[in-house]
Scaffold this motif. Structure first.
Motif, PDB file in Angstrom:
ATOM      1  N   GLU A  43     -14.010 -16.916   2.909  1.00 55.45           N
ATOM      2  CA  GLU A  43     -13.496 -17.625   4.087  1.00 55.45           C
ATOM      3  C   GLU A  43     -14.102 -17.065   5.372  1.00 55.45           C
ATOM      4  OE1 GLU A  43     -11.410 -20.552   5.995  1.00 55.45           O
ATOM      5  OE2 GLU A  43     -11.500 -20.268   3.831  1.00 55.45           O
ATOM      6  N   GLU A  44     -14.209 -15.759   5.443  1.00 53.86           N
ATOM      7  CA  GLU A  44     -14.790 -15.112   6.625  1.00 53.86           C
ATOM      8  C   GLU A  44     -16.212 -15.604   6.901  1.00 53.86           C
ATOM      9  OE1 GLU A  44     -15.181 -12.650   9.901  1.00 53.86           O
ATOM     10  OE2 GLU A  44     -13.346 -12.898   8.744  1.00 53.86           O
ATOM     11  N   PHE A  45     -16.983 -15.782   5.835  1.00 56.37           N
ATOM     12  CA  PHE A  45     -18.377 -16.209   5.993  1.00 56.37           C
ATOM     13  C   PHE A  45     -18.572 -17.711   5.827  1.00 56.37           C
ATOM     14  CE2 PHE A  45     -18.870 -11.691   4.940  1.00 56.37           C
ATOM     15  CZ  PHE A  45     -19.745 -11.306   5.937  1.00 56.37           C
ATOM     16  N   GLN A  46     -17.495 -18.428   5.572  1.00 53.54           N
ATOM     17  CA  GLN A  46     -17.518 -19.880   5.387  1.00 53.54           C
ATOM     18  C   GLN A  46     -18.485 -20.289   4.277  1.00 53.54           C
ATOM     19  OE1 GLN A  46     -18.114 -21.763   9.190  1.00 53.54           O
ATOM     20  NE2 GLN A  46     -16.202 -20.975   9.977  1.00 53.54           N
ATOM     21  N   VAL A  47     -18.311 -19.623   3.131  1.00 53.81           N
ATOM     22  CA  VAL A  47     -19.067 -19.954   1.926  1.00 53.81           C
ATOM     23  C   VAL A  47     -18.076 -20.074   0.771  1.00 53.81           C
ATOM     24  CG1 VAL A  47     -21.185 -18.784   2.713  1.00 53.81           C
ATOM     25  CG2 VAL A  47     -19.516 -17.520   1.336  1.00 53.81           C
ATOM     26  N   SER A  48     -18.534 -20.615  -0.331  1.00 53.88           N
ATOM     27  CA  SER A  48     -17.665 -20.709  -1.500  1.00 53.88           C
ATOM     28  C   SER A  48     -17.456 -19.332  -2.119  1.00 53.88           C
ATOM     29  CB  SER A  48     -18.284 -21.649  -2.538  1.00 53.88           C
ATOM     30  OG  SER A  48     -19.419 -21.035  -3.119  1.00 53.88           O
ATOM     31  N   GLU A  49     -16.399 -19.209  -2.888  1.00 58.46           N
ATOM     32  CA  GLU A  49     -16.140 -17.945  -3.574  1.00 58.46           C
ATOM     33  C   GLU A  49     -17.269 -17.620  -4.548  1.00 58.46           C
ATOM     34  OE1 GLU A  49     -12.196 -17.694  -5.224  1.00 58.46           O
ATOM     35  OE2 GLU A  49     -11.320 -18.596  -3.420  1.00 58.46           O
ATOM     36  N   ASN A  50     -17.792 -18.628  -5.211  1.00 58.77           N
ATOM     37  CA  ASN A  50     -18.898 -18.430  -6.141  1.00 58.77           C
ATOM     38  C   ASN A  50     -20.135 -17.897  -5.412  1.00 58.77           C
ATOM     39  OD1 ASN A  50     -20.190 -18.648  -8.738  1.00 58.77           O
ATOM     40  ND2 ASN A  50     -21.236 -20.448  -7.936  1.00 58.77           N
ATOM     41  N   LYS A  56     -22.286 -27.774   2.330  1.00 62.62           N
ATOM     42  CA  LYS A  56     -23.321 -28.281   3.237  1.00 62.62           C
ATOM     43  C   LYS A  56     -24.117 -27.126   3.845  1.00 62.62           C
ATOM     44  CE  LYS A  56     -20.815 -32.374   4.780  1.00 62.62           C
ATOM     45  NZ  LYS A  56     -20.190 -33.015   5.938  1.00 62.62           N
ATOM     46  N   ARG A  57     -23.417 -26.091   4.309  1.00 65.84           N
ATOM     47  CA  ARG A  57     -24.090 -24.922   4.894  1.00 65.84           C
ATOM     48  C   ARG A  57     -25.036 -24.286   3.877  1.00 65.84           C
ATOM     49  NH1 ARG A  57     -21.242 -20.523   6.353  1.00 65.84           N
ATOM     50  NH2 ARG A  57     -22.601 -20.092   8.092  1.00 65.84           N
ATOM     51  N   HIS A  58     -24.544 -24.151   2.651  1.00 66.18           N
ATOM     52  CA  HIS A  58     -25.343 -23.554   1.593  1.00 66.18           C
ATOM     53  C   HIS A  58     -26.603 -24.386   1.342  1.00 66.18           C
ATOM     54  CE1 HIS A  58     -25.582 -22.521  -2.983  1.00 66.18           C
ATOM     55  NE2 HIS A  58     -26.604 -22.069  -2.331  1.00 66.18           N
ATOM     56  N   SER A  80      -7.756  -4.466  -1.802  1.00 59.31           N
ATOM     57  CA  SER A  80      -7.397  -5.773  -2.361  1.00 59.31           C
ATOM     58  C   SER A  80      -7.799  -5.858  -3.833  1.00 59.31           C
ATOM     59  CB  SER A  80      -8.113  -6.882  -1.584  1.00 59.31           C
ATOM     60  OG  SER A  80      -7.896  -8.124  -2.208  1.00 59.31           O
ATOM     61  N   PRO A  81      -6.936  -6.444  -4.665  1.00 60.08           N
ATOM     62  CA  PRO A  81      -7.323  -6.640  -6.068  1.00 60.08           C
ATOM     63  C   PRO A  81      -8.444  -7.677  -6.209  1.00 60.08           C
ATOM     64  CG  PRO A  81      -5.161  -7.574  -5.651  1.00 60.08           C
ATOM     65  CD  PRO A  81      -5.578  -6.866  -4.398  1.00 60.08           C
ATOM     66  N   ASP A  82      -8.537  -8.589  -5.246  1.00 56.63           N
ATOM     67  CA  ASP A  82      -9.607  -9.592  -5.248  1.00 56.63           C
ATOM     68  C   ASP A  82      -9.895 -10.040  -3.814  1.00 56.63           C
ATOM     69  OD1 ASP A  82     -11.488 -11.521  -5.762  1.00 56.63           O
ATOM     70  OD2 ASP A  82     -10.085 -12.931  -6.669  1.00 56.63           O
ATOM     71  N   PRO A  83     -10.820  -9.364  -3.143  1.00 60.68           N
ATOM     72  CA  PRO A  83     -11.131  -9.721  -1.754  1.00 60.68           C
ATOM     73  C   PRO A  83     -12.061 -10.931  -1.611  1.00 60.68           C
ATOM     74  CG  PRO A  83     -12.496  -7.888  -2.420  1.00 60.68           C
ATOM     75  CD  PRO A  83     -11.559  -8.183  -3.571  1.00 60.68           C
ATOM     76  N   ILE A  84     -12.539 -11.454  -2.729  1.00 58.14           N
ATOM     77  CA  ILE A  84     -13.516 -12.545  -2.675  1.00 58.14           C
ATOM     78  C   ILE A  84     -13.028 -13.754  -1.879  1.00 58.14           C
ATOM     79  CG2 ILE A  84     -14.844 -14.212  -4.065  1.00 58.14           C
ATOM     80  CD1 ILE A  84     -15.962 -11.366  -4.160  1.00 58.14           C
ATOM     81  N   PRO A  85     -11.825 -14.263  -2.101  1.00 58.75           N
ATOM     82  CA  PRO A  85     -11.408 -15.441  -1.325  1.00 58.75           C
ATOM     83  C   PRO A  85     -11.438 -15.207   0.190  1.00 58.75           C
ATOM     84  CG  PRO A  85      -9.945 -15.136  -3.190  1.00 58.75           C
ATOM     85  CD  PRO A  85     -10.822 -13.919  -3.122  1.00 58.75           C
ATOM     86  N   PRO A 112     -24.850 -12.175   6.477  1.00 60.46           N
ATOM     87  CA  PRO A 112     -25.747 -11.118   6.959  1.00 60.46           C
ATOM     88  C   PRO A 112     -25.323  -9.726   6.484  1.00 60.46           C
ATOM     89  CG  PRO A 112     -25.049 -12.546   8.758  1.00 60.46           C
ATOM     90  CD  PRO A 112     -24.229 -12.907   7.564  1.00 60.46           C
ATOM     91  N   GLU A 113     -26.306  -8.925   6.171  1.00 59.80           N
ATOM     92  CA  GLU A 113     -26.093  -7.580   5.631  1.00 59.80           C
ATOM     93  C   GLU A 113     -25.198  -6.723   6.525  1.00 59.80           C
ATOM     94  OE1 GLU A 113     -27.047  -4.584   2.662  1.00 59.80           O
ATOM     95  OE2 GLU A 113     -27.319  -6.735   2.714  1.00 59.80           O
ATOM     96  N   GLU A 114     -25.478  -6.690   7.808  1.00 60.61           N
ATOM     97  CA  GLU A 114     -24.727  -5.822   8.718  1.00 60.61           C
ATOM     98  C   GLU A 114     -23.245  -6.186   8.763  1.00 60.61           C
ATOM     99  OE1 GLU A 114     -24.807  -4.912  13.425  1.00 60.61           O
ATOM    100  OE2 GLU A 114     -26.738  -4.793  12.400  1.00 60.61           O
ATOM    101  N   LYS A 115     -22.958  -7.462   8.902  1.00 64.95           N
ATOM    102  CA  LYS A 115     -21.557  -7.894   8.959  1.00 64.95           C
ATOM    103  C   LYS A 115     -20.867  -7.674   7.615  1.00 64.95           C
ATOM    104  CE  LYS A 115     -18.454 -11.570  10.298  1.00 64.95           C
ATOM    105  NZ  LYS A 115     -18.300 -12.931  10.774  1.00 64.95           N
ATOM    106  N   LEU A 116     -21.571  -7.940   6.528  1.00 65.12           N
ATOM    107  CA  LEU A 116     -20.997  -7.714   5.205  1.00 65.12           C
ATOM    108  C   LEU A 116     -20.672  -6.237   5.004  1.00 65.12           C
ATOM    109  CD1 LEU A 116     -20.160  -8.670   2.407  1.00 65.12           C
ATOM    110  CD2 LEU A 116     -22.568  -8.479   1.716  1.00 65.12           C
TER     111      LEU A 116
END
Length: 112
Positions: free
Chosen positions: A88-95, A11-13, A79-84, A63-67
């Protein structure tokens, strides 16, 4: 109208994507029902507008700064895979998180 049954991240997306179209494309005409063979100019204009809306949504929701702050943290770098966790931190899908990192040019933090 947003389907209430969609995942909150989707929904956010969609809202951010739609906002981009409203802000940047409301005065342009694109026929979404023509295919590439019917009108190449229309097709490429539609593709360009969709890319612009996705880039806008990605930078609005991630946002760029937070990322940049998070990408410097040890847990991300080790992390071998920090994507998940990033998603979660940004409340978006992994994709969508992968897409944002691709826009930024930081997809090298993961192996695809």
């Amino acid at each position: 109208m947003i389907d209430p049954n969609l995942h909150p991240y989707k929904k956010r997306h969609l809202i951010a994507h739609g906002l981009a179209h409203h802000l940047f494309h409301r005065n342009t005409r694109v026929n979404y029902f023509l295919d590439e063979r019917d009108n190449r100019f229309n097709y490429w204009k539609h593709r360009r507008q969709e890319k612009e809306a996705e880039v806008f949504a990605a930078y609005l929701l991630i946002p760029e700064e937070k990322l940049n702050e998070l990408l410097k943290q040890d847990w991300v770098q080790n992390s071998p895979d920090p994507i998940p966790e990033l998603a979660e931190e940004f409340q978006v899908s992994e994709n969508f998180m992968r897409k944002r990192l691709k826009f930024k040019g930081n997809l090298s933090i993961i192996e695809i």
